[in-house]
Enzyme design. Structure first.
Site, PDB file in Angstrom:
ATOM      1  N   ASN A 142     -29.919 -10.138  46.037  1.00 15.89           N
ATOM      2  CA  ASN A 142     -30.479 -11.462  46.320  1.00 15.89           C
ATOM      3  C   ASN A 142     -31.891 -11.445  45.767  1.00 15.89           C
ATOM      4  O   ASN A 142     -32.712 -10.630  46.171  1.00 15.89           O
ATOM      5  CB  ASN A 142     -30.501 -11.746  47.822  1.00 15.89           C
ATOM      6  CG  ASN A 142     -31.272 -13.018  48.130  1.00 15.89           C
ATOM      7  OD1 ASN A 142     -31.284 -13.945  47.312  1.00 15.89           O
ATOM      8  ND2 ASN A 142     -31.935 -13.068  49.276  1.00 15.89           N
ATOM      9  N   GLY A 143     -32.174 -12.353  44.807  1.00 16.57           N
ATOM     10  CA  GLY A 143     -33.526 -12.393  44.245  1.00 16.57           C
ATOM     11  C   GLY A 143     -33.467 -12.728  42.765  1.00 16.57           C
ATOM     12  O   GLY A 143     -32.434 -13.126  42.239  1.00 16.57           O
ATOM     13  N   LYS A 179     -25.503 -35.435  52.157  1.00 17.90           N
ATOM     14  CA  LYS A 179     -26.495 -34.659  51.396  1.00 17.90           C
ATOM     15  C   LYS A 179     -26.403 -34.983  49.921  1.00 17.90           C
ATOM     16  O   LYS A 179     -27.394 -34.985  49.216  1.00 17.90           O
ATOM     17  CB  LYS A 179     -26.287 -33.158  51.620  1.00 17.90           C
ATOM     18  CG  LYS A 179     -27.335 -32.271  50.963  1.00 17.90           C
ATOM     19  CD  LYS A 179     -28.749 -32.614  51.419  1.00 17.90           C
ATOM     20  CE  LYS A 179     -29.798 -31.884  50.633  1.00 17.90           C
ATOM     21  NZ  LYS A 179     -31.168 -32.360  50.907  1.00 17.90           N
ATOM     22  N   LYS A 205     -38.534 -40.707  54.227  1.00 18.70           N
ATOM     23  CA  LYS A 205     -38.300 -39.641  55.210  1.00 18.70           C
ATOM     24  C   LYS A 205     -38.169 -40.231  56.616  1.00 18.70           C
ATOM     25  O   LYS A 205     -37.266 -39.905  57.357  1.00 18.70           O
ATOM     26  CB  LYS A 205     -39.437 -38.613  55.174  1.00 18.70           C
ATOM     27  CG  LYS A 205     -39.494 -37.750  53.955  1.00 18.70           C
ATOM     28  CD  LYS A 205     -38.493 -36.614  53.913  1.00 18.70           C
ATOM     29  CE  LYS A 205     -37.184 -36.898  53.286  1.00 18.70           C
ATOM     30  NZ  LYS A 205     -37.059 -37.272  51.909  1.00 18.70           N
ATOM     31  N   GLU A 260     -34.898 -42.437  57.057  1.00 12.11           N
ATOM     32  CA  GLU A 260     -33.561 -41.819  57.002  1.00 12.11           C
ATOM     33  C   GLU A 260     -33.296 -40.868  58.165  1.00 12.11           C
ATOM     34  O   GLU A 260     -32.141 -40.571  58.431  1.00 12.11           O
ATOM     35  CB  GLU A 260     -33.341 -41.116  55.662  1.00 12.11           C
ATOM     36  CG  GLU A 260     -34.226 -39.944  55.378  1.00 12.11           C
ATOM     37  CD  GLU A 260     -33.821 -39.265  54.065  1.00 12.11           C
ATOM     38  OE1 GLU A 260     -32.637 -39.261  53.706  1.00 12.11           O
ATOM     39  OE2 GLU A 260     -34.714 -38.741  53.396  1.00 12.11           O
ATOM     40  N   GLU A 312     -42.216 -41.896  49.521  1.00  8.70           N
ATOM     41  CA  GLU A 312     -41.432 -40.746  50.017  1.00  8.70           C
ATOM     42  C   GLU A 312     -41.606 -40.600  51.526  1.00  8.70           C
ATOM     43  O   GLU A 312     -40.648 -40.360  52.253  1.00  8.70           O
ATOM     44  CB  GLU A 312     -41.854 -39.491  49.277  1.00  8.70           C
ATOM     45  CG  GLU A 312     -41.243 -38.193  49.787  1.00  8.70           C
ATOM     46  CD  GLU A 312     -39.718 -38.162  49.737  1.00  8.70           C
ATOM     47  OE1 GLU A 312     -39.113 -39.040  49.100  1.00  8.70           O
ATOM     48  OE2 GLU A 312     -39.137 -37.258  50.360  1.00  8.70           O
ATOM     49  N   CYS A 335     -29.404 -15.984  47.938  1.00  8.34           N
ATOM     50  CA  CYS A 335     -28.009 -15.549  48.153  1.00  8.34           C
ATOM     51  C   CYS A 335     -27.961 -14.836  49.509  1.00  8.34           C
ATOM     52  O   CYS A 335     -28.966 -14.638  50.155  1.00  8.34           O
ATOM     53  CB  CYS A 335     -27.606 -14.567  47.065  1.00  8.34           C
ATOM     54  SG  CYS A 335     -27.834 -15.208  45.413  1.00  8.34           S
ATOM     55  N   HIS A 389     -51.348 -58.782  48.763  1.00  7.53           N
ATOM     56  CA  HIS A 389     -50.396 -59.708  48.131  1.00  7.53           C
ATOM     57  C   HIS A 389     -49.225 -59.998  49.059  1.00  7.53           C
ATOM     58  O   HIS A 389     -48.103 -60.189  48.612  1.00  7.53           O
ATOM     59  CB  HIS A 389     -49.934 -59.114  46.801  1.00  7.53           C
ATOM     60  CG  HIS A 389     -51.064 -58.856  45.872  1.00  7.53           C
ATOM     61  ND1 HIS A 389     -51.637 -59.822  45.077  1.00  7.53           N
ATOM     62  CD2 HIS A 389     -51.806 -57.737  45.678  1.00  7.53           C
ATOM     63  CE1 HIS A 389     -52.644 -59.312  44.397  1.00  7.53           C
ATOM     64  NE2 HIS A 389     -52.777 -58.038  44.742  1.00  7.53           N
ATOM     65  N   TRP A 443     -25.964 -17.869  45.261  1.00  5.18           N
ATOM     66  CA  TRP A 443     -26.623 -19.120  44.911  1.00  5.18           C
ATOM     67  C   TRP A 443     -27.205 -18.856  43.527  1.00  5.18           C
ATOM     68  O   TRP A 443     -28.240 -18.203  43.400  1.00  5.18           O
ATOM     69  CB  TRP A 443     -27.730 -19.476  45.903  1.00  5.18           C
ATOM     70  CG  TRP A 443     -28.373 -20.780  45.589  1.00  5.18           C
ATOM     71  CD1 TRP A 443     -29.518 -20.997  44.866  1.00  5.18           C
ATOM     72  CD2 TRP A 443     -27.908 -22.080  45.945  1.00  5.18           C
ATOM     73  NE1 TRP A 443     -29.791 -22.328  44.773  1.00  5.18           N
ATOM     74  CE2 TRP A 443     -28.821 -23.023  45.420  1.00  5.18           C
ATOM     75  CE3 TRP A 443     -26.823 -22.538  46.667  1.00  5.18           C
ATOM     76  CZ2 TRP A 443     -28.666 -24.400  45.592  1.00  5.18           C
ATOM     77  CZ3 TRP A 443     -26.662 -23.906  46.834  1.00  5.18           C
ATOM     78  CH2 TRP A 443     -27.576 -24.813  46.311  1.00  5.18           C
ATOM     79  N   ARG A 463     -26.795 -19.778  52.973  1.00  4.98           N
ATOM     80  CA  ARG A 463     -27.795 -19.307  51.998  1.00  4.98           C
ATOM     81  C   ARG A 463     -27.321 -19.517  50.567  1.00  4.98           C
ATOM     82  O   ARG A 463     -28.122 -19.401  49.608  1.00  4.98           O
ATOM     83  CB  ARG A 463     -28.084 -17.816  52.212  1.00  4.98           C
ATOM     84  CG  ARG A 463     -28.648 -17.460  53.557  1.00  4.98           C
ATOM     85  CD  ARG A 463     -28.807 -15.944  53.701  1.00  4.98           C
ATOM     86  NE  ARG A 463     -29.744 -15.438  52.715  1.00  4.98           N
ATOM     87  CZ  ARG A 463     -31.066 -15.402  52.895  1.00  4.98           C
ATOM     88  NH1 ARG A 463     -31.588 -15.873  54.019  1.00  4.98           N
ATOM     89  NH2 ARG A 463     -31.879 -14.933  51.983  1.00  4.98           N
TER      90      ARG A 463
HETATM   91  C1  AGP Z   1     -33.659 -37.802  50.254  1.00  7.90           C
HETATM   92  O1  AGP Z   1     -34.203 -37.330  51.469  1.00  7.90           O
HETATM   93  C2  AGP Z   1     -32.259 -38.326  50.440  1.00  7.90           C
HETATM   94  N1  AGP Z   1     -31.419 -37.372  51.029  1.00  7.90           N
HETATM   95  C3  AGP Z   1     -31.711 -38.981  49.182  1.00  7.90           C
HETATM   96  O2  AGP Z   1     -32.559 -40.046  48.844  1.00  7.90           O
HETATM   97  C4  AGP Z   1     -31.601 -38.075  47.937  1.00  7.90           C
HETATM   98  O3  AGP Z   1     -32.879 -37.769  47.432  1.00  7.90           O
HETATM   99  C5  AGP Z   1     -30.830 -38.857  46.856  1.00  7.90           C
HETATM  100  O4  AGP Z   1     -29.537 -39.116  47.342  1.00  7.90           O
HETATM  101  C6  AGP Z   1     -30.750 -38.128  45.522  1.00  7.90           C
HETATM  102  O5  AGP Z   1     -30.039 -36.925  45.700  1.00  7.90           O
HETATM  103  P1  AGP Z   1     -30.090 -35.840  44.509  1.00  7.90           P
HETATM  104  O6  AGP Z   1     -31.501 -35.426  44.377  1.00  7.90           O
HETATM  105  O7  AGP Z   1     -29.186 -34.755  44.961  1.00  7.90           O
HETATM  106  O8  AGP Z   1     -29.594 -36.524  43.260  1.00  7.90           O
END
Ligand code: AGP
Length: 618
Positions: free
Chosen positions: A101-102, A613, A495, A498, A491, A2, A514, A75, A27
């Site tokens: 905050n905590g 996001k 990264k 994207e 993963e 927070c 394969h 938060w 935050r």
């Molecule tokens: C991950 O780096 C991406 N931003 C995206 O794949 C994300 O993980 C996905 O949209 C799922 O989001 P969520 O975890 O908020 O459900």
């Protein structure tokens, strides 16, 4: 995480506090509040759910007079995001108001003790317990507010950065911290308190960083030679050191990092500590997950566990599949939410469905669990946003507590998800007796070591940024891994894709033969996640097959691995750990590699093109 801010001085407090909250909204932003002592000595507390702008609208018709005040943007960790749980919280007599905050781990015990003394509570928060404890201590120990704060904090287990007002002392602002940050700003006849310097920097560059278990009293009255005094919670006097701020506002919001993503990568030792706080008890070789404890039978009687998620969260789910099947011996299916919700899946009443979502608002995942719930399955969610849609629909769950993840590319949320799911797998296995005690204890003890081991991997950042300069030319990457590190390969590829817009694919290392091995060339770097565990020898063979075809290999290896060092082109070392925990370490270099390549390419790291996001639409 927070944001807290406080002011006492020559100007009206409200405008400064609200502006400070806006600076701190990164935050946390699910609710906000302000407490002011006006000229008549009234202590006014105003709170609103939602962003700071909601609070401003609410206050537009209120008495916002006063030259002393505190404010908070939340938060949520304990208690849904709503007005009742928003800070500041009054004490029972409404003489005191507190912001925090905590996380106070032992709040339940403290609350029970206060309730026995007849105290009542208006919120579900740990923070309200603290302000009641301070007031109770002050009344029953006949001490001043500072001493009451010291004595109360001596009983607290957990993390706090607090500020507290007493309407009977409108010339005094008291604050304290342990585990959460707190900065004091020294202005011209005015003083500021905040979680970090962002609300302070426009007024002064003279600051005092309060240390753990320190209490600061700001009492700027005429004739007081020491308007700011600092003691420990055990009343040992400290000499505060005034420092000069050298960071810009933008840099401050990012904690001095150039991007939120890098800040969040480097936050992981702390965020995993926060995520395990009150859950992993290394001294007692124990794990306590309340969401599991309250629903043991559903897990123990589950014939199958279905994991549904998207993107990075789906990768965390894949890792969970390995851990749950290994330690709990329950069959696991990992589903892309977007497919699961439409493919007419077979869902039974004794199924457990785990939804993983950082935002808690991903439309496909929300729809997937609504479908599963309609068929009688038990829904358990792993989420980072308290009170979001997915946890609200779920029957139970586990919050990851890593604070707002601002960078679109998920990093700290991913490692917290993997940690939470590993804890869940271990808890189920221990209850079922499908994991032997030595193994359980070994993993719990290793979990306690993970934050410091991540810290060591972060020390490789400079070398990894050098690699990024070498490989930023590439148009394609392949990422390989086996076992627990196959999802890490996926993963790492995600990264890179994207944030740098370079095409990358993740594969189980054995899959190379394969088809994908036809792609090997000097122009396409291959990242191999090769910690010395599981099918390590086979991964080494895969690296040799790539090298035999002139491929260039970046390998993530266990510290001291001389074998791979001889055959790979570049090696990044991670400390040894339990196999099931290696993803928490091997993912870090891949996060950094993607970040630095994106920076070299001049990409918008925190807000990559075409992305959001949280994907709240189909
Ligand atoms: C991950 O780096 C991406 N931003 C995206 O794949 C994300 O993980 C996905 O949209 C799922 O989001 P969520 O975890 O908020 O459900």
């Amino acid at each position: 995480m927070c944001g807290i801010v406080g002011y006492i001085g020559k100007r009206k407090a409200y405008p400064i506090l609200i502006k400070g909250l806006h600076r701190l909204e990164y935050r946390g932003y699910d609710s906000a509040g302000v407490a002011l002592i006006n000229e008549q000595g009234q202590l006014n507390v105003y709170k609103a759910k939602g962003k700071v702008s909601e609070l401003e609208a609410f206050c537009s018709t209120k008495d916002i007079d006063g030259t002393i005040g505190i404010a908070h943007t939340r938060w949520a960790t304990h208690g849904e995001p709503n007005t009742a749980n928003a800070h500041p919280h009054y004490s029972e007599s409404e003489r005191l108001a507190i912001i925090h905050n905590g996380i106070i781990e032992n709040y339940a015990v403290l609350k029970a003790g206060l309730m026995e003394q007849g105290y009542t509570f208006k919120s579900d928060t740990d923070t309200e317990v603290l302000v009641q404890l301070v007031e109770y201590t002050q009344i029953n120990r006949h001490v001043d507010l500072k001493t009451a704060v010291q004595l109360a904090l001596q009983q607290v287990v957990g993390a706090y950065a607090i500020a507290i007002l007493d309407k009977t002392h409108p010339d005094t602002l008291i604050a304290a911290r342990k585990g959460s940050p707190l900065v004091v700003g020294i202005g011209e006849e005015e003083y500021f308190l905040a979680s970090d310097a962002t609300p302070i920097v426009e007024y002064t560059d003279q600051v005092i960083y309060i240390e753990d278990e320190e209490v600061v009293v700001i009492h700027p009255v005429t004739g007081n030679p020491s308007p700011v005094t600092v003691t420990t919670i055990n009343n040992v006097t400290k000499t505060p050191e005034i420092k000069r701020l050298e960071l810009s506002l933008s840099q401050l919001e990012k904690g001095g990092y150039p991007h939120f993503m890098l800040k969040e990568i480097f936050e992981q030792p702390r965020t995993l500590t926060d995520s395990m706080r009150g859950r992993v008890n290394v001294r007692q070789d124990n794990i306590a997950l309340s969401g599991f404890i309250d629903n043991k039978d559903r897990f123990l009687n589950a014939k199958r566990i279905i994991i549904t998620a998207c993107g990075t969260s789906w990768h965390a789910g894949l890792i969970a599949m390995y851990a749950i099947e290994e330690f709990a011996q329950i069959p696991v299916e990992v589903e892309y939410s977007s497919e699961f919700r439409y493919r007419k899946p077979v869902i039974n009443k004794d199924d457990v469905v785990i939804a993983i979502s950082q935002s808690g608002e991903t439309a496909d995942t929300l729809a997937a669990i609504q479908l599963a719930k309609s068929k009688g399955a038990f829904i358990f969610s792993i989420c980072n946003v308290v009170g979001a849609s997915i946890p609200r629909v779920s029957d139970s769950g586990c919050y990851t507590h890593v604070g707002p993840e601002i960078g679109v590319a998920s990093t700290k949320a991913f490692t917290a998800q993997v940690t939470a799911l590993t804890m869940l797998a271990l808890c189920i296995g221990r209850e079922k007796g499908t994991i032997d005690k030595e193994k359980f204890v070994s993993i719990v003890r290793e979990l306690g070591q993970i934050p410091s081991k991540i810290e060591r991997v972060l020390g490789e950042d400079k070398r990894i940024s050098d690699f990024a300069k070498i490989f930023s030319y590439a148009q394609n990457f392949i990422y390989l891994g086996r076992g627990y590190n196959f999802p890490v390969a996926l993963e790492g590829a995600l990264k890179l894709k994207e944030i740098s817009y370079i095409h990358a694919e993740g594969y189980p290392a054995a899959e190379m033969k394969h088809g994908p091995i036809a792609l090997i060339s000097q122009e396409m770097p291959v990242v191999v996640v090769a910690p010395r565990c599981g099918t390590y020898e086979k991964v080494v063979s895969n690296i040799q097959e790539i090298k035999a075809r002139k491929g260039r290999v970046i390998a993530v290896v266990t510290e001291g691995d001389e074998l791979v060092r001889k055959i790979a082109d570049y090696c990044i070392e991670v400390p040894a750990t339990e196999e099931c925990l290696t993803p928490l370490l091997t993912v870090i270099p891949l996060q950094l590699l993607a970040y630095h390549i994106a920076v070299v390419k001049g990409c918008d790291v925190d807000q990559p093109r075409n992305l959001a996001k949280s994907v709240t639409v189909e």
